[in-house]
Design an enzyme around this catalytic site. Sequence first.
Site, PDB file in Angstrom:
ATOM      1  N   SER A  37       0.804  -1.179   0.069  1.00 34.77           N
ATOM      2  CA  SER A  37      -0.029  -0.076  -0.160  1.00 34.77           C
ATOM      3  C   SER A  37       0.818   1.136  -0.009  1.00 34.77           C
ATOM      4  CB  SER A  37      -0.841  -0.084   1.078  1.00 34.77           C
ATOM      5  OG  SER A  37      -1.700  -1.351   1.384  1.00 34.77           O
TER       6      SER A  37
HETATM    7  N1  SAH Z   1      -0.572  -5.314   3.962  1.00 33.10           N
HETATM    8  C1  SAH Z   1       0.358  -5.426   2.769  1.00 33.10           C
HETATM    9  C2  SAH Z   1      -0.373  -5.329   1.502  1.00 33.10           C
HETATM   10  C3  SAH Z   1      -1.139  -6.423   1.013  1.00 33.10           C
HETATM   11  S1  SAH Z   1      -1.935  -6.284  -0.610  1.00 33.10           S
HETATM   12  C4  SAH Z   1       1.853  -4.856   2.667  1.00 33.10           C
HETATM   13  O1  SAH Z   1       1.893  -4.344   3.854  1.00 33.10           O
HETATM   14  O2  SAH Z   1       2.484  -5.346   1.921  1.00 33.10           O
HETATM   15  C5  SAH Z   1      -3.250  -7.181   0.064  1.00 33.10           C
HETATM   16  C6  SAH Z   1      -2.888  -8.791   0.381  1.00 33.10           C
HETATM   17  O3  SAH Z   1      -4.108  -9.470   0.672  1.00 33.10           O
HETATM   18  C7  SAH Z   1      -2.113  -9.715  -0.956  1.00 33.10           C
HETATM   19  O4  SAH Z   1      -0.976 -10.041  -0.504  1.00 33.10           O
HETATM   20  C8  SAH Z   1      -3.300 -10.251  -1.106  1.00 33.10           C
HETATM   21  O5  SAH Z   1      -2.820 -11.966  -1.434  1.00 33.10           O
HETATM   22  C9  SAH Z   1      -3.905 -10.832   0.321  1.00 33.10           C
HETATM   23  N2  SAH Z   1      -5.150 -11.412   0.488  1.00 33.10           N
HETATM   24  C10 SAH Z   1      -6.272 -11.327  -0.519  1.00 33.10           C
HETATM   25  N3  SAH Z   1      -7.453 -11.939   0.051  1.00 33.10           N
HETATM   26  C11 SAH Z   1      -6.844 -12.614   0.987  1.00 33.10           C
HETATM   27  C12 SAH Z   1      -7.497 -13.706   1.927  1.00 33.10           C
HETATM   28  N4  SAH Z   1      -8.881 -14.076   1.696  1.00 33.10           N
HETATM   29  N5  SAH Z   1      -6.680 -14.116   3.038  1.00 33.10           N
HETATM   30  C13 SAH Z   1      -5.545 -13.586   3.201  1.00 33.10           C
HETATM   31  N6  SAH Z   1      -4.947 -12.612   2.413  1.00 33.10           N
HETATM   32  C14 SAH Z   1      -5.548 -12.364   1.362  1.00 33.10           C
END
Ligand code: SAH
Length: 217
Positions: free
Chosen positions: A61
């Site tokens: 993000s």
């Molecule tokens: N917090 C992260 C940003 C993540 S982007 C950072 O600091 O880099 C969103 C993330 O959510 C992705 O890695 C994606 O694979 C994950 N995601 C999406 N759906 C999900 C689910 N049902 N359970 C766990 N992770 C999930």
Amino acid sequence: MDYAIARRNMVERQVRAKGVTDARVLEIMRQIPRHLFVEEAFQSQAYGDFPLPIGDKQTISQPYMVGLMTESLQLKGGEKVLEIGTGSGYQAAVLSKIAGRVYSVERIPSLARRARKILDSIGCGMVNIKVTDGTFGWEEMAPFDAILVTAGAPMIPENYKQQLVIGGRLVIPVGSRGVQVLKRVTRTGEKTFTEENLVDCRFVPLLGKLGWNEEDC
Ligand code: SAH
């Protein structure tokens, strides 16, 4: 490139300038080496005012959004926090410097492995990561003082609300696949919750049983 200077500028010009005021959040974002969490080819851009690719079609993000989400959890220190969507591990690192215990769930194993490595290398070994569909929360470790969802959900999964302590806060982007509103849900009693809209935002989809359909991607 002097990453420490880049980080200070990032905090001043993006995070603080856009309205994040929590001194502890700002200080931690000055310290955590964000460039280590992005793909190597993007390291020099790690302190820019935008999200960046981290592999597997996922993104880290924008710095402002990390600051805003962290501040919105209203942490004072020592809390037990659940993050859904470990991704690069950067948000988990920020949370771990404020909260006591951080539990983070990621559905893509390769991202979780990479995040684990980076977090260990910078001394954030206390973050617990589980690879699974996080739309159910993390029942065994509940209740949590705060829950942060870093992927966009079609609606608020009931499980998250039930896994909050009374007084606990859930911060979650809710809306369509393309655009969402960042919401804060506060559990005010056993069965009562308040809901606030914080800001418009754009996250990758929360994919899973209680989220968006994985087949649609
Ligand atoms: N917090 C992260 C940003 C993540 S982007 C950072 O600091 O880099 C969103 C993330 O959510 C992705 O890695 C994606 O694979 C994950 N995601 C999406 N759906 C999900 C689910 N049902 N359970 C766990 N992770 C999930």
